[in-house]
Design an enzyme around this catalytic site. Structure first.
Site, short mmCIF file in Angstrom:
data_model
loop_
_atom_site.label_atom_id
_atom_site.label_comp_id
_atom_site.label_asym_id
_atom_site.label_seq_id
_atom_site.Cartn_x
_atom_site.Cartn_y
_atom_site.Cartn_z
CE LYS A 1 -28.01 16.09 92.90
NZ LYS A 1 -27.58 15.67 93.85
N GLY B 1 -24.37 11.61 109.57
CA GLY B 1 -24.90 13.38 108.58
C GLY B 1 -24.66 12.46 107.54
CD GLU C 1 -29.05 16.52 102.63
OE1 GLU C 1 -29.00 17.66 103.63
OE2 GLU C 1 -27.91 17.34 101.67
CG ASP D 1 -29.54 13.07 93.88
OD1 ASP D 1 -28.73 14.14 93.68
OD2 ASP D 1 -28.47 11.60 93.89
CE LYS E 1 -26.62 12.64 92.05
NZ LYS E 1 -26.77 11.43 93.16
N GLY F 1 -19.30 13.21 98.32
CA GLY F 1 -18.71 13.59 99.03
C GLY F 1 -17.48 14.60 99.24
#
Ligand code: HSE
Length: 427
Positions: A100, A182, A185, A196, A200, A297
């Protein structure tokens, strides 16, 4: 034969390898030709991994191989990803990417290069991971003017906010837990500060409103200031708090922003929880349509990338035009954008100042005794018609404003000690 090279064998790249191999006959049938992964590029070694035999460390091996038709860029980051994509397109190789950052910054230029070289630049996985939203936006919702796009575009923050809502846990604690599992980050800045989601929504807004929306122009606020008390008040409104990427045409002007919003139970985005993403589009003819699914994922994201590979394979030697004009879209300012707010007030700045100066015991007692009443009177005076929320935390008064511009809000708020203010999403 359609030969694919995957750049970057991380979470998404290894997923692409797996999808192409495990679903090979299906993928090949859909592509109309046998699809195979000829190369995987990565700096690391992967002893014992199925991709070991096709692993290379030099991009030029891929670039100079005329048999390679499609390049999958799943390296992430800006460089060398961008340079590799440019070189691939100039060599007439289609590029399919989940990146992205590169799409938001160079989407138009890369589409142009693809056009000039009779190949394609596809980026379905760059927004919403496995959710098909780019292709429907480009190919299906073409008869409509898009009135608004509102999306839960980041799985990490949605997971954190869902946990805060369900368990009443503080932001920092949930973040630590998400990192240990997990989901988040080690350096979570891009997610929790909204960067992020910002890239987008920039991509979606550029496609929906047909001009380049620069992500640098998008007002972006993350979730780090959201507290358990905010969730308590949201609950009183039968609502939750979600980080939304928003693009909207209001009075002929396009606005875009990323910020936490109060989302009421009757909004379709209310039920989007955990790491799930959703994008709600409102077309002037179609009305509302929502895309929901896994926004991140390995396999969900790879599924979207491989759908692009199939599209590229089907259109070998032919460019599929995607409308993204180079002219810059000037965005309306958040100072002008109108929305309602949930506001928590704990003091009046003037009173705090007088207390500092005089510390007068008697007026202090009178102030404390009548604080709620004084707050409410001053709040009505500054914000106009508001709806007060019953129940209190630590001597605060919380209320909901009517729709007001960002500038009017700031002006009304200037005399108060504001604990937090959160915009309210329209339904
Ligand atoms: N960090 C992103 C998220 C990954 O949490 O949604 C997908 O872009």
């Amino acid at each position: 034969m359609v030969n694919v090279a995957i750049l970057g064998y991380g979470v998404v790249g290894s997923g692409v390898y797996k999808v192409i191999n495990e679903n090979n006959s299906h993928v090949s049938r859909r592509a109309g030709d046998t699809v195979r992964v000829k190369y995987v590029l990565d700096l690391r070694e992967f002893p014992g991994d199925p991709a070991e035999d096709v692993l290379v460390h030099d991009f030029d091996v891929i670039l100079n191989d005329e048999e390679v038709d499609v390049i999958v860029e799943t390296m992430g980051g800006v460089e060398p990803a961008h340079t590799f994509e440019v070189k691939a397109l100039k060599a007439g190789k289609s590029v399919c990417t989940s990146n992205k950052e590169v799409v938001a910054k160079w989407g138009f230029e890369l589409l142009q290069l693809a056009k000039e070289n009779n190949c394609n630049f596809f980026f379905e996985a760059s927004v919403g991971g496995g959710i098909p939203v780019i292709r429907p936006l480009i190919n299906s919702i073409t008869a409509d003017h898009i009135k608004s796009i509102s999306g839960i575009l980041n799985g990490t923050t949605n997971y954190i906010l869902t946990k805060m809502a369900d368990e009443g846990i503080a932001f920092e604690e949930v973040l630590k837990d998400a990192q240990n599992k997990g989901y988040a980050e080690r350096n979570p800045e891009a997610d929790i500060e909204g960067y992020d989601a910002c890239r987008k929504i920039a991509i979606l807004a550029s496609l929906a409103y047909e001009k380049q929306v620069d992500y640098e122009d998008i007002y972006t606020e993350g979730i780090t200031k959201i507290t358990a008390i905010d969730f308590w008040y949201a609950g009183q409104l039968d609502a939750s708090i979600k980080l939304l990427g928003l693009a909207k045409r209001q009075n002929g002007v396009v606005y875009a922003m990323v910020a936490p919003f109060i989302v009421k139970a009757n909004n379709p985005l209310f039920g989007v929880n955990d790491v799930f993403n959703a994008i709600l589009l409102d077309g002037d003819m179609l009305g509302e349509v929502m895309f929901y699914g896994k926004g991140a994922g390995s396999l969900p994201t790879a599924s979207a990338v491989v759908s692009d590979v199939i599209e590229a394979a089907k259109n070998k030697g032919k460019n599929i035009p995607i409308l993204w004009r180079p002219e810059k879209r000037e965005l309306g300012s958040v100072d002008v954008f109108e929305t309602s707010y949930l506001v928590r007030v704990s003091g009046l700045k003037a009173v705090e100042r007088l207390r500092e100066i005089f510390g007068d015991a008697e007026s202090e007692i009178r102030y404390e005794r009548n604080k709620e009443e004084i707050f409410k009177r001053e709040i009505k005076h500054a914000f106009g018609a508001v709806e007060f929320i019953e129940g209190q935390h630590g001597g605060e008064v919380a209320f909901v404003t009517g729709p007001m511009s960002g500038a009017d809000f700031e002006k009304a708020a200037e005399d108060f000690v504001i604990e937090n203010r959160i915009r309210i999403a329209e339904v």
